[in-house]
Design a protein around this motif. Structure first.
Motif, PDB file in Angstrom:
ATOM      1  N   ASP A   1       0.963  -1.186  -0.011  1.00 29.96           N
ATOM      2  CA  ASP A   1       0.120  -0.094   0.008  1.00 29.96           C
ATOM      3  C   ASP A   1       1.001   1.248  -0.022  1.00 29.96           C
ATOM      4  O   ASP A   1       1.760   1.426   1.015  1.00 29.96           O
ATOM      5  CB  ASP A   1      -0.856   0.059   1.237  1.00 29.96           C
ATOM      6  CG  ASP A   1      -1.736  -1.402   1.575  1.00 29.96           C
ATOM      7  OD1 ASP A   1      -1.975  -1.884   0.572  1.00 29.96           O
ATOM      8  OD2 ASP A   1      -2.235  -1.485   2.649  1.00 29.96           O
TER       9      ASP A   1
ATOM     10  N   GLU B   1     -15.129   5.288   4.562  1.00 28.49           N
ATOM     11  CA  GLU B   1     -15.456   5.744   3.317  1.00 28.49           C
ATOM     12  C   GLU B   1     -16.643   6.753   3.719  1.00 28.49           C
ATOM     13  O   GLU B   1     -17.124   7.862   3.169  1.00 28.49           O
ATOM     14  CB  GLU B   1     -16.254   4.835   2.425  1.00 28.49           C
ATOM     15  CG  GLU B   1     -15.053   4.377   1.247  1.00 28.49           C
ATOM     16  CD  GLU B   1     -14.110   3.562   2.167  1.00 28.49           C
ATOM     17  OE1 GLU B   1     -14.191   2.982   3.250  1.00 28.49           O
ATOM     18  OE2 GLU B   1     -13.016   3.303   1.577  1.00 28.49           O
TER      19      GLU B   1
ATOM     20  N   HIS C   1     -15.498  10.090   4.104  1.00 26.68           N
ATOM     21  CA  HIS C   1     -14.499  10.377   2.803  1.00 26.68           C
ATOM     22  C   HIS C   1     -12.916   9.984   3.242  1.00 26.68           C
ATOM     23  O   HIS C   1     -12.364  11.006   2.672  1.00 26.68           O
ATOM     24  CB  HIS C   1     -14.759  11.944   2.511  1.00 26.68           C
ATOM     25  CG  HIS C   1     -16.196  12.343   2.571  1.00 26.68           C
ATOM     26  ND1 HIS C   1     -17.104  11.767   1.436  1.00 26.68           N
ATOM     27  CD2 HIS C   1     -17.059  13.014   3.494  1.00 26.68           C
ATOM     28  CE1 HIS C   1     -18.212  12.263   1.910  1.00 26.68           C
ATOM     29  NE2 HIS C   1     -18.369  13.000   2.770  1.00 26.68           N
TER      30      HIS C   1
ATOM     31  N   ASN D   1     -10.320   7.178   2.417  1.00 29.44           N
ATOM     32  CA  ASN D   1      -9.912   5.682   1.583  1.00 29.44           C
ATOM     33  C   ASN D   1      -9.436   4.835   2.707  1.00 29.44           C
ATOM     34  O   ASN D   1      -8.390   4.720   3.249  1.00 29.44           O
ATOM     35  CB  ASN D   1      -8.883   6.114   0.538  1.00 29.44           C
ATOM     36  CG  ASN D   1      -8.590   4.831  -0.153  1.00 29.44           C
ATOM     37  OD1 ASN D   1      -8.801   3.596   0.260  1.00 29.44           O
ATOM     38  ND2 ASN D   1      -8.064   4.846  -1.484  1.00 29.44           N
ATOM     39  N   SER D   2     -10.195   3.630   3.166  1.00 24.63           N
ATOM     40  CA  SER D   2      -9.926   2.583   4.224  1.00 24.63           C
ATOM     41  C   SER D   2      -8.733   1.812   3.809  1.00 24.63           C
ATOM     42  O   SER D   2      -8.201   1.400   4.625  1.00 24.63           O
ATOM     43  CB  SER D   2     -11.337   2.070   4.471  1.00 24.63           C
ATOM     44  OG  SER D   2     -11.274   0.867   3.435  1.00 24.63           O
ATOM     45  N   ASP D   3      -8.355   1.561   2.306  1.00 26.10           N
ATOM     46  CA  ASP D   3      -7.417   0.920   1.987  1.00 26.10           C
ATOM     47  C   ASP D   3      -6.144   1.695   2.417  1.00 26.10           C
ATOM     48  O   ASP D   3      -4.884   0.905   2.545  1.00 26.10           O
ATOM     49  CB  ASP D   3      -7.452   0.679   0.585  1.00 26.10           C
ATOM     50  CG  ASP D   3      -8.268  -0.595   0.230  1.00 26.10           C
ATOM     51  OD1 ASP D   3      -8.944  -1.340   0.850  1.00 26.10           O
ATOM     52  OD2 ASP D   3      -8.736  -0.488  -1.200  1.00 26.10           O
TER      53      ASP D   3
END
Ligand SMILES: Nc1ncnc2c1ncn2[C@@H]1O[C@H](COP(=O)(O)OP(=O)(O)O)[C@@H](O)[C@H]1O
Ligand SMILES: [Mg+2]
Length: 380
Positions: free
Chosen positions: A20, A331, A334, A336-338
């Motif tokens: 990531d 989310e 707003h 990005n959980s990744d």
């Protein structure tokens, strides 16, 4: 240091699904502000992924192989930073720092020992960017678990809600953070609840002979029936009863356990087996909230992230087990959980660069706050 910085965070978790990479703009105004400018997951080449898994699980890996893997991984991390910059259309010269977590090969909290591969000097030389790496050892040297380290970011992101909330990250392992409404950093607590996706992934991979890596959307486990007798047996694992601070890894909830489960489930259909293993993740998380959080804090919501948040079966089962709390996703805010874990290591690199501590002693069990990581500088 300028008050607007570009920092890249690099992370590869216990799922070993890829690197990531997050490019974060950090502004140090009155309140810390973090803006995600670009994010990408760079999948590992299949052979490299297998080498990593082998290094984690083989009883013996030669020094030669370990050294070689360290360098290969470092290059992968450096390339991830380069490709991310290309995507974001900025030059590496405009990046002030890289924070690289590395790839955990062993995590042995009771021995205060941990090993993340991915060498900071190699990343710094290959990218031309000062790199902070090896974040966990300083906390371990102060008698901590070296984990979890993302709670500091969770605190900065959500303290403004001024409510008792929790962040739940379902990665390879699962960990939860509680941010009490006091908004005080020292009141935050967090720990690993046990397995996340790692057993689910292992069973899917075994059944599909490696064609599938995970249960996309939870579609496969949805077709199965939870076998409660078996589940009750697995839930007796002493890790679930152990009081925090605690952290765990593949050493405990990894392939060897998956193999044992496959043996125990020989007579079950694949779908029932998967439903029961998915339930183990959900039940152990719910159990952790019941045992260690609810007696202290009633929560207004749990914000769920990590790849497991995309497993609809897991998510809805968890919501059913915790009816008193609303489950949300990053989310919904707003975010990005990744990207959260990678952002966490960009943020920690920043704190280290400033000489600030990055661990939360109450979370890791360390005797005191310490500055995390090793800095590999470059000639600018
Ligand atoms: N669409 C999806 N549906 C179900 N599970 C998913 C999905 N996407 C990712 N996952 C799960 O999430 C895991 C990766 O989660 P991640 O948060 O990256 O964990 P880690 O930090 O351990 O790398 C994958 O291995 C897979 O099990
Ligand atoms: Mg991952």
């Amino acid at each position: 240091m300028a008050n607007k910085l570009h920092i890249i965070g690099l992370m590869s978790g216990t799922s070993v699904d890829g690197i990531d990479a997050a490019l974060v703009e950090i502004r140090n105004q009155k309140e810390l502000s973090l803006t995600l400018k670009a994010f990408e997951i760079f999948k590992f080449p299949k052979t490299l992924r297998q080498e990593i898994l082998k290094a984690m699980h083989a009883k013996q890996i030669s020094y030669q192989d370990l050294c070689g893997l360290n360098v290969k991984l470092s290059t992968c991390f450096a390339e991830a930073a380069q490709k991310l910059c290309q995507k974001a259309k900025i030059s590496l010269k405009q990046v002030h720092l890289i924070g690289s977590h590395g790839q955990t090969i062993q995590h042995l909290p009771s021995e205060h020992a941990t090993l993340q591969l991915g060498d900071g000097s190699t990343i710094a030389v290959q990218t031309g960017v000062t790199t902070v790496s090896d974040f966990r050892m300083a906390d371990m040297a102060a008698q901590g678990q070296g984990a979890p380290l993302a709670p500091l970011l969770h605190f900065h992101l959500f303290k403004k809600l001024k409510q008792n909330i929790s962040v739940l990250n379902i990665g390879g392992m699962s960990n939860l953070t509680v941010i009490p409404k006091t908004q005080k950093r020292e009141d935050v607590y967090a720990f690993d609840t046990g397995p996340g996706n790692v057993l689910i992934d292992a069973i899917v991979q075994e059944h599909t002979h490696g064609k599938k890596h995970y249960d996309a959307g939870g579609a496969l486990s949805k077709k199965g029936k939870i076998q409660h007798k078996l589940l009750d047996r697995w839930m007796r694992d002493p890790y679930f009863r152990k009081s925090p601070p605690k952290s765990t890894g593949r050493e405990k909830f990894g392939l060897p356990l998956a193999k044992k489960i496959l043996q125990q489930c020989k007579k079950l259909s694949f779908q029932d087996m998967l439903a029961t293993v998915t339930a183990l993740t959900a039940y152990s998380i719910a159990d952790a909230y019941e045992r260690f959080v609810f007696p202290k804090h009633a929560l207004s919501e749990i914000i769920v992230g990590g790849g497991g948040a995309k497993n609809k079966m897991l998510f809805s089962l968890l919501q059913r087990l915790l009816p008193q709390v609303q489950l949300k996703r990053f989310e919904d805010y707003h975010l990005n959980s990744d990207a959260i874990e990678a952002i966490a290591f960009a943020h920690l690199a920043y704190e280290t660069w400033l000489g600030n501590p990055g661990n939360l002693p109450k979370v890791t069990g360390a005797t005191r706050p310490v500055v995390l990581g090793k800095i590999s500088p470059v000639l600018r």
